[in-house]
Design an enzyme around this catalytic site. Sequence first.
Site, PDB file in Angstrom:
ATOM      1  CG  ASP A   1      -5.899  17.889   9.037  1.00  0.00           C
ATOM      2  OD1 ASP A   1      -5.570  17.709   7.856  1.00  0.00           O
ATOM      3  OD2 ASP A   1      -5.797  17.019   9.917  1.00  0.00           O
TER       4      ASP A   1
ATOM      5  CG  ASN B   1      -1.749   1.324   1.246  1.00  0.00           C
ATOM      6  OD1 ASN B   1      -2.615   1.521   0.413  1.00  0.00           O
ATOM      7  ND2 ASN B   1      -1.453   2.218   2.193  1.00  0.00           N
TER       8      ASN B   1
ATOM      9  CD  GLU C   1      -2.068   2.569  -3.261  1.00  0.00           C
ATOM     10  OE1 GLU C   1      -3.023   2.602  -2.457  1.00  0.00           O
ATOM     11  OE2 GLU C   1      -1.226   1.633  -3.268  1.00  0.00           O
TER      12      GLU C   1
ATOM     13  CD1 TRP D   1      -0.957   5.004   8.124  1.00  0.00           C
ATOM     14  CD2 TRP D   1      -0.125   3.589   9.646  1.00  0.00           C
ATOM     15  NE1 TRP D   1       0.130   4.385   7.554  1.00  0.00           N
ATOM     16  CE2 TRP D   1       0.663   3.506   8.474  1.00  0.00           C
ATOM     17  CE3 TRP D   1       0.209   2.789  10.732  1.00  0.00           C
ATOM     18  CZ2 TRP D   1       1.754   2.658   8.357  1.00  0.00           C
ATOM     19  CZ3 TRP D   1       1.298   1.941  10.620  1.00  0.00           C
ATOM     20  CH2 TRP D   1       2.059   1.873   9.459  1.00  0.00           C
TER      21      TRP D   1
ATOM     22  CE1 TYR E   1      -2.813   6.812   4.958  1.00  0.00           C
ATOM     23  CE2 TYR E   1      -0.677   5.739   4.721  1.00  0.00           C
ATOM     24  CZ  TYR E   1      -2.040   5.750   4.506  1.00  0.00           C
ATOM     25  OH  TYR E   1      -2.638   4.709   3.844  1.00  0.00           O
ATOM     26  NE  ARG E   2      -1.467  15.129  11.476  1.00  0.00           N
ATOM     27  CZ  ARG E   2      -2.751  15.214  11.771  1.00  0.00           C
ATOM     28  NH1 ARG E   2      -3.623  15.516  10.817  1.00  0.00           N
ATOM     29  NH2 ARG E   2      -3.184  15.006  12.998  1.00  0.00           N
TER      30      ARG E   2
END
Length: 484
Positions: A285, A171, A236, A189, A175-176
């Site tokens: 965010d 995968n 991906e 996550w 993600y920060r």
Amino acid sequence: MAYKNIREFISFLEANNSLRRVEAPVSQHLEIAEITDRVIKSGGPALLFENVVGFTTPVLTNLFGTHQRTAWALGVDETSELTDKVRDILGLVKNPPSSMWDKLKTLKDIVGMARTQPKLTKNAPCQEVVLTGSDANLEILPHLKCWPMDGGKYITLPLVISRDPNSNRRNVGTYRMQIYDEKTAGMHWQTHKVGASHYRTSEEKGLSRLEVAIVLGCDPTTMWTGALPIPPDMDELAVAGIIRDAPVEMVKCHTINLEVPAHSEFVLEGYVIPGELKTEGPFGDHTGYYSMEDNYPVFHLNAITHRKDAIYPATVVGRPPSEDFYMGKAVERLMLPALQMALPEVKDMNMPAEGAFHNLVIVSVKKEYPGHTRKVMNALWGLGLMMLAKTIIVVDHYVDVQNLSEVAWRVASNIDPENDIMFIEGPVDDLDHSSAQPKFGSKMGIDATAKTKLDGRNRDWPPDVVMSEEIINLVSNRWKEYGL
């Protein structure tokens, strides 16, 4: 055009007057973020900060910050071309070839897709420099603190690579990561993301660690695919190859059993320990609000590999529209044909910036039977990450869902609130601050279509006010005569 690496794309943008080099000294602490946010909001260029105080590594921001730059990053002139490309690929499944000529064409298409699958190589620019032991230090990179209340410095534009402990499927997600110290960082996550599923599986299996690679700055298409909401069994990097019409070259990591894009700028090799959590946040965010402190897994650093003259990519999110909106809009265009395979009555969709992706989804539909709009709403909530959509608005097929003024007019005019609004409960995004409890709340569906006997309506529905085509053409042809 398939860019081999991020610097080829930088050169392209510079040649097209879409990148500015900032030579003045700037700070990683809020200053770069404020500059970038102003430029994003004004539709300005990508920015390469060449003089970050305390660092020799330049910082690249706003790479995807317009519809045009995002299209260029994906090798097309307009993102609508992605829709056509996906529709052609899905057509192989939906309409199997019948004639010999069609079969040959299909075979050619399939062979072409096979040639774009990830390709392993031994020589990788991303491993020109290898740092291990005490030399591997997260603090040597110019991570940004973007907003005043942020819990610290963050990696904001990584590709996080992990493998499912059961299936071994890869995968790639974006993600920060909050920097804690020289060796550890928070791994954000979110509950519904595939990386989080890998982590939960590693806990269930009692594993001592889950290996993770963090990629910073590869070719722009591959960078973008980390945001794709594709099914867990799809790769991906294979999707990136199909979009690029060229394979993503991969190389094995030095200290962990994972492969990473060979033309990356930086790679952070490491692992998370199942069961180990640490407070992460706050973080300004993409919703325009801070996501507050919560417990998340901890990334442990083994090694850093990078190019000799590496560039550090970052994104700045906040009150929309930010850079992620433009990235997300291209995702919407790419995913539309797949959604239409499940729901062919859907003509178009819009996830506007103001909705921060998951808060508002607008779809146009050709109604054919009683309850059709509610069927569409419930079907959308049942499709992957669309389960997180907080508000779904359904309008008629002839409504331009990209025109928010028209949508607002149709909603305000067409709904009978008692009968045309439905509520359900279910999963909501981790970042949703409005629900009474985390990760679970209510959702709303709004039927803003014109109502007919299909909907149990006895009154006639009034027609739209429009001028006749004859007069429209007359006035158009005589417009210059009016001197207006």
